[in-house]
Scaffold this motif. Structure first.
Motif: not given
Length: 292
Positions: A17-30
């Protein structure tokens, strides 16, 4: 068992059920985790890729480890990946995390597959997880060509295929072919059969050796006491403090206590040893070396 299965199902359902991260969101979180230690960003990143960890954990079920344990190890690998991930390298987090998840699961499987440590080097790990698959393929290929390969040839082919030393192949084959046995198991089917532990050699001192050692120590102690009795009180004190203490005292500290110079204490020590040698050198060469 039911509880474990229920927990496994709950973890899987939550991960799916967890969200699927796009590349930009993943980068911001990292970046938020690396630069600001934002725990909310870390939690979101790990939760999004927990489905990847569970998927990889399921591939190792055939090694006999409980699925819940595999998922936990996969989660630990995922967290290590998040902690070490460098978003500046331009690599997707999922690509980077795969190595850490796999390494964490493999280490757990190898630690728990047997009470005897199966291996720790990269070649041993590669053999543990690939040898049987490669061996089966080589045997199929040989059979398809109407050829027969003996065990030695097969080991050599595996060594070349996986790129590891032949001795490691032989070692891993022996470990994978057996299982753990209790040393308290009997060697025969009879109830009064001897246990395997009784067949182990005792590395400790045997009874005869213990008696001899005890006699030698008693004799040595008697000789030392006789030799010390030939000294005056001050000489006995110096010998005890310099040779018989667990932490021998220095010449300086004895000199201060006896109101003597360091050199004078050394002379008294040498004179005391000379007296003791005369008493001991004809009785025990071992004691003679002790005093030299």
């Amino acid at each position: 068992m039911a509880s474990g299965t229920s927990q496994e199902f709950s973890l899987t359902r939550t991960a799916m059920k967890a969200e699927l991260l796009d590349a930009d969101t993943e980068l911001k979180l990292a970046y938020a985790w690396r630069d600001e230690r934002d725990e909310a960003a870390l939690h979101r990143l790990i939760t999004a890729y927990m489905r990847l960890a569970i998927s990889m954990a399921s591939k190792f079920k055939r090694y006999g480890a409980p699925m819940n344990d595999l998922i936990q190890e996969a989660g630990l690998g995922l967290m290590k990946a998040a902690d070490k991930f460098d978003p500046d390298r331009g690599v997707r987090f999922s690509t980077y995390a795969v190595w850490w998840i796999k390494a964490s699961i493999q280490d757990h499987v190898m630690r728990n597959w047997s009470m005897v440590r199966t291996g720790s080097t990269s070649s041993q790990k590669s053999l543990f997880f690939n040898m049987r698959r490669v061996q089966a393929r080589l045997e199929r290929e040989a059979a398809a060509q109407g050829e027969t390969i003996d065990r030695h040839q097969l080991r050599q082919l595996i060594s070349t295929e996986i790129g590891v030393p032949l001795r490691d192949v032989e070692m891993m084959e022996g470990r994978l072919s057996g299982s753990d046995y209790s040393l308290n198991a009997t060697q025969s089917t009879e109830e009064e059969g001897r246990e395997w532990i009784d067949a182990l050699q005792d590395d400790g001192a045997q009874a005869a050796e213990k008696v001899e050692d005890s006699h030698d120590i008693a004799q040595l102690r008697e000789w030392l006491l006789l030799a010390l009795g030939a000294l005056n009180d001050r000489e006995q004190f110096i010998v005890r403090e310099r040779k018989l203490r667990e932490k021998p005292r220095t010449l300086e500290s004895l000199g201060e206590e006896l109101s003597l110079s360091k050199e004078r204490v050394r002379q008294l020590e040498a004179a005391a040893f000379t007296k003791m040698r005369k008493s001991l050198e004809i009785q025990s060469q071992e004691v003679f070396h002790f005093l030299t």
